[in-house]
Design an enzyme around this catalytic site. Structure first.
Site, PDB file in Angstrom:
ATOM      1  N   ASP A 130       0.591  -0.974  -0.330  1.00  0.00           N
ATOM      2  CA  ASP A 130       0.055   0.415  -0.044  1.00  0.00           C
ATOM      3  C   ASP A 130       1.191   1.341   0.349  1.00  0.00           C
ATOM      4  O   ASP A 130       1.616   1.503   0.688  1.00  0.00           O
ATOM      5  CB  ASP A 130      -0.751  -0.020   1.397  1.00  0.00           C
ATOM      6  CG  ASP A 130      -1.935   1.378   1.388  1.00  0.00           C
ATOM      7  OD1 ASP A 130      -2.916   1.114   0.940  1.00  0.00           O
ATOM      8  OD2 ASP A 130      -1.714   2.450   1.006  1.00  0.00           O
ATOM      9  N   ASN A 153      -1.764  13.235  -4.088  1.00  0.00           N
ATOM     10  CA  ASN A 153      -2.854  13.257  -5.021  1.00  0.00           C
ATOM     11  C   ASN A 153      -3.208  15.103  -5.095  1.00  0.00           C
ATOM     12  O   ASN A 153      -3.549  15.714  -5.527  1.00  0.00           O
ATOM     13  CB  ASN A 153      -4.117  12.743  -4.961  1.00  0.00           C
ATOM     14  CG  ASN A 153      -3.970  11.005  -5.596  1.00  0.00           C
ATOM     15  OD1 ASN A 153      -3.140  11.090  -6.562  1.00  0.00           O
ATOM     16  ND2 ASN A 153      -4.560  10.365  -5.212  1.00  0.00           N
ATOM     17  N   ASP A 210      -1.468   9.072 -10.569  1.00  0.00           N
ATOM     18  CA  ASP A 210      -1.187   8.403 -11.420  1.00  0.00           C
ATOM     19  C   ASP A 210       0.455   8.162 -12.200  1.00  0.00           C
ATOM     20  O   ASP A 210       0.888   6.799 -12.139  1.00  0.00           O
ATOM     21  CB  ASP A 210      -2.021   8.874 -12.354  1.00  0.00           C
ATOM     22  CG  ASP A 210      -3.424   8.653 -12.749  1.00  0.00           C
ATOM     23  OD1 ASP A 210      -3.870   8.606 -11.151  1.00  0.00           O
ATOM     24  OD2 ASP A 210      -4.187   9.341 -13.026  1.00  0.00           O
ATOM     25  N   GLU A 243      -4.700   2.717  -3.995  1.00  0.00           N
ATOM     26  CA  GLU A 243      -3.289   2.009  -4.390  1.00  0.00           C
ATOM     27  C   GLU A 243      -2.735   0.835  -3.528  1.00  0.00           C
ATOM     28  O   GLU A 243      -1.222   0.888  -2.916  1.00  0.00           O
ATOM     29  CB  GLU A 243      -2.865   3.895  -3.623  1.00  0.00           C
ATOM     30  CG  GLU A 243      -3.388   3.124  -1.989  1.00  0.00           C
ATOM     31  CD  GLU A 243      -4.611   4.097  -1.571  1.00  0.00           C
ATOM     32  OE1 GLU A 243      -4.766   4.531  -0.906  1.00  0.00           O
ATOM     33  OE2 GLU A 243      -5.235   4.152  -2.698  1.00  0.00           O
TER      34      GLU A 243
END
Length: 372
Positions: free
Chosen positions: A239, A247, A256, A282
């Protein structure tokens, strides 16, 4: 299935086999009908050849149905049914008096051969054998080594010119039709594989998705069950740390890019037999066949450090990312793999709770128990 391993999706292979077996059943039914027709007209030697062909067709069908024979893995498997088909079609031409009517029979031979050629093209062999067999039959009738037979209409003796022209036309038409059918089949198969790859691949990172992971897990579990000495299977659940913050700070485009970079690290850090997949968001899950606890910790640490060492440039700044890892091992082949994955998820939670950017496994769990 996507092929990071050597396997394509089993469902796609099943569909190809179903079409292949449908063609085999059609051959069996067609042969049976013609055998009964010639039996009615009291032509025992043609009935005998047809019965042999029918027996072969049924045997071939059963060999493939019970996976005793895998057509795609045997180089000779296309030549045998082609030879049987064309010999029988030659006898049919003789019995029906259509020695010079080769177009229909060439078409039937091409279709029969194409249906037997799942991944190869036997068009040249088909055309050559059809030409030789049909011209030979024509010459035998012309020189009266065989009597004229026609169950449909009064028999007509062929001429040498008609035999020669028809044989050439047969070979050409058989080859052309075979090429057309083969290209159509290959195009449809290629399209099916591409659509399947899209369905089994994460579009952003290019690695497999959750659905593909379970398909490969099923294959690996079957391989483990067949093994004389069952081996461990490791699961690494990753993770990306503080991904929401990335983000929010740099934008989803940079987020991304981080996901793509991590997927690249996975692909370059793993062995050929290992299987990485995007688990969702993620999170990424990696399957390590035949890998014990110590070996899987080494792999997990390698991936963690390789990813953490990357510098990502965004908005005029460079920053580093990290990942937390939960690691679990499936030791018993009777264990439920989903339960083992859930354990990896629990260990991932502990890795995050302990400060992130670390690997947590059974070894850490036992050490913490001893301290307590």
């Amino acid at each position: 299935m996507v092929q990071p391993l050597e396997n394509l999706d089993h469902k796609a292979n099943s569909k190809s086999t179903e079409k292949f077996q449908t063609a085999n059943l059609a051959r069996c039914l067609y042969t049976l009908i013609m055998v009964l027709v010639f039996y009615h007209f009291q032509l025992p030697w043609i009935v005998t050849i047809g019965s042999v062909h029918l027996l072969f067709s049924i045997t071939w069908y059963l060999l493939i149905h019970f996976e005793i024979l895998v057509e795609k893995e045997l180089w000779w498997s296309g030549y045998i049914p082609a030879t049987f088909d064309l010999i029988w079609l030659t006898v049919l031409a003789y019995g029906t008096g259509h020695i010079t009517s080769f177009f229909i029979l060439g078409y039937l031979g091409s279709i029969a051969l194409s249906s037997m050629s799942l991944d190869r093209n036997y068009g040249t062999y088909n055309a050559f054998l059809a030409t030789v067999l049909f011209s030979s039959m024509g010459f035998l009738v012309y020189f009266e080594a065989l009597p004229l037979v026609n169950i449909l209409m009064p028999p007509v003796k062929p001429t040498l010119l008609s035999i020669f022209i028809s044989s050439i036309l047969l070979g050409g038409s058989a080859f052309i039709v075979n090429q057309i059918v083969s290209k159509l089949f290959y195009s449809l198969s290629d399209l099916n594989e591409k659509l399947l790859a899209i369905a089994m691949t994460d579009p952003l990172t290019g690695i497999s998705n959750r659905r593909s992971f379970f398909s490969n897990l099923e294959i690996e579990m079957a391989r483990q069950h067949r093994s004389v000495s069952p081996y461990p299977i490791a699961f690494l659940l990753f993770d990306l740390d503080h991904f929401k913050s990335i983000n929010d700070t740099y934008g989803h485009e940079i987020g991304d890019r981080v996901l793509i970079e991590f997927a690249t690290v996975l692909k370059t850090s793993l062995r050929k037999q290992d299987f990485p997949a995007r688990w969702g968001g993620e999170e990424f899950l990696v399957l390590l066949p035949n890998t014990d606890l110590d070996g899987s910790i080494i792999v997990a640490e390698k991936i963690r450090t390789n990813f953490h060492s990357l510098s990502i440039y965004a908005n005029g700044k460079r920053f580093h990312c990290s990942t937390s890892v939960g690691l679990s091992i499936l030791k018993d082949k009777n264990s439920n793999p989903e339960t083992i994955i859930n354990i990896a998820d629990e260990y991932l939670y502990k890795a995050k709770k302990n400060g992130r950017n670390q690997v947590f496994s059974e070894k850490n769990f036992l050490e913490s128990k001893q301290i307590d």
